[in-house]
Write a protein that holds these residues in place. Sequence first.
Motif, short mmCIF file in Angstrom:
data_model
loop_
_atom_site.label_atom_id
_atom_site.label_comp_id
_atom_site.label_asym_id
_atom_site.label_seq_id
_atom_site.Cartn_x
_atom_site.Cartn_y
_atom_site.Cartn_z
N TRP A 40 1.17 -1.27 -0.04
CA TRP A 40 -0.06 0.27 0.22
C TRP A 40 1.24 1.19 0.23
O TRP A 40 0.20 1.92 -0.86
CB TRP A 40 -0.71 0.40 1.19
N GLN A 41 1.66 0.93 0.70
CA GLN A 41 3.03 2.52 0.72
C GLN A 41 3.38 2.67 0.07
O GLN A 41 3.26 3.94 -1.19
CB GLN A 41 3.88 2.39 2.12
N ILE A 42 4.06 1.58 -1.00
CA ILE A 42 5.04 2.15 -2.16
C ILE A 42 4.34 2.38 -3.35
O ILE A 42 4.03 3.15 -3.70
CB ILE A 42 5.07 0.71 -2.84
N ILE A 43 2.52 1.84 -3.61
CA ILE A 43 1.61 2.47 -4.49
C ILE A 43 1.02 4.52 -4.37
O ILE A 43 1.09 4.84 -4.45
CB ILE A 43 -0.09 1.57 -4.77
N ARG A 58 -6.43 5.84 0.74
CA ARG A 58 -6.35 5.30 2.50
C ARG A 58 -7.70 5.49 2.89
O ARG A 58 -7.13 4.08 3.90
CB ARG A 58 -6.88 7.27 3.34
N ALA A 59 -8.82 5.00 2.35
CA ALA A 59 -9.63 3.74 2.87
C ALA A 59 -9.91 2.53 2.63
O ALA A 59 -10.03 1.52 3.64
CB ALA A 59 -11.36 4.44 2.23
N VAL A 60 -9.13 2.61 1.21
CA VAL A 60 -8.74 0.56 1.29
C VAL A 60 -7.90 0.32 1.36
O VAL A 60 -8.07 -1.00 2.04
CB VAL A 60 -8.25 0.80 -0.30
N ARG A 61 -6.31 1.25 2.77
CA ARG A 61 -5.18 0.64 3.39
C ARG A 61 -6.04 0.22 4.90
O ARG A 61 -6.12 -0.92 5.63
CB ARG A 61 -4.24 1.76 3.59
N ASN A 62 -7.69 1.33 5.02
CA ASN A 62 -7.93 0.86 6.46
C ASN A 62 -8.93 -0.51 6.48
O ASN A 62 -8.35 -1.41 7.50
CB ASN A 62 -9.42 1.97 6.36
N ASP A 63 -9.36 -0.42 5.15
CA ASP A 63 -10.46 -1.91 4.92
C ASP A 63 -8.86 -3.12 4.83
O ASP A 63 -9.32 -4.15 6.05
CB ASP A 63 -10.36 -1.91 3.51
N TYR A 64 -8.30 -3.27 4.47
CA TYR A 64 -7.64 -4.48 4.65
C TYR A 64 -5.98 -4.43 5.75
O TYR A 64 -6.21 -5.53 5.76
CB TYR A 64 -6.56 -3.85 3.51
N GLU A 84 -6.45 -4.82 -7.49
CA GLU A 84 -7.68 -4.81 -8.55
C GLU A 84 -8.81 -3.38 -8.26
O GLU A 84 -9.23 -3.08 -9.37
CB GLU A 84 -8.49 -6.16 -8.65
N THR A 85 -8.37 -2.90 -7.14
CA THR A 85 -9.44 -1.64 -7.27
C THR A 85 -8.83 -1.03 -8.02
O THR A 85 -9.65 0.61 -8.25
CB THR A 85 -9.13 -1.39 -5.53
#
Length: 422
Positions: A40-43, A58-64, A84-85
Amino acid sequence: MVGATAVVLTTVAVTGAGLHLSQSQAFFQESPKELVDEVWQIIDRQYVDATFNQVDWRAVRNDYLNREYSDKEEAYEAIREMLETLDDPYTRFMDPEEFKNMQIDTSGELTGVGIQIAQDEDTKKLVVISPIEDTPAFQAGILAKDLIVKIDGQSTEGMDVNDAVQLIRGKPGTDVTLTIQRDEEEIDYTITRARIEIHPVRYSYRSTPTGEIGYIRLNQFSAIAAQEMREAIKELETQDVNGYILDLRSNPGGLLYSSIEIARMWLDKGKIVSTVNRQGSSNEEVARNRALTDKPLVVLVDGGSASASEILSGALQDNERATLVGTQTFGKGLVQSVRGLGDGSGLAVTIAKYLTPSGRDINKEGIPPDIVIELTEEQRKELQKDRTKIGTPDDPQYVKALDVLNQAIAEEPNDRASVQTP
């Protein structure tokens, strides 16, 4: 083979992707969640689009990161879902095996028996495209068009090509048994694997009614492609050819620096390519007055010519150095950064787009040839089934390229200055 600053445009599931191989490694302490966060950080730092293709990253990070992962496999699956998102086929996660294979594919060297295989479009059977000369498969007597029906006794019916490659590759000195169907006969070949060097360049000197020409086929921009291209041009120059056909059809890409170096062999001056990152910063590559020849050049392209192939053909077209013949290229104008992760897996991230010298963004558009020559379905299948016909009078696109080249040669002034080969 992974270098600190090597840039790759390589084949992924569909076609080429521009890759920048970074030496920096993302090490983590055997924690699957840490690996998810590292990706996530690299992206977050590098992705080409600051809006992340309209995704709330950021919401994606919280989810995963709110999930629990019992092992690496679960983390791998979550990372793939997360990526994929972005709806970007070129930003992808590679498990250790996939990452290793990507490195092998761009290195120009692998271990195996030395055959090129594909799946027949109609029968879905695994067919030998050709054995590579002076390899164990070639010496054992494997032939083009042979069907591989078993690998070490395992049926290949319904088997994916990549799975078959995994079974055939292996450590040098070990054996693999291929059961080959040839006509109605089945033959077992037990072959000892060896280290195989893949030669991306094939070339030949040809006599035509209007003079001698050089035909060069480049099938991948691997680590040794530029060196082999240099040798091919120099050798053909010593034979006083009057012009060249460069065949980039079905070339899915490879190393970016290789495409730039090869462009410099044909171009004395002018831009080659520029890359633009998410900050809008542009990096430009130019010719350096080191062309090996200035003789007429025709380049063959098709829908399988992608990425690094499009950089080279776009540079030659925009600088009016070559005439492009064939069909529209694939349209892959994005550059990926590839980095290894601590457990041996890898990540490709789209970090920039590239533009041709005239400023064309060819992503999803491709490069239109100067002269369009479509193949019928029958002609395409014929060339696919018998690849020895490629670049011969049985190849309609080659025939047209030869006609265009001969016309260009005929229009050349007789007192042309020769280019000195350094």
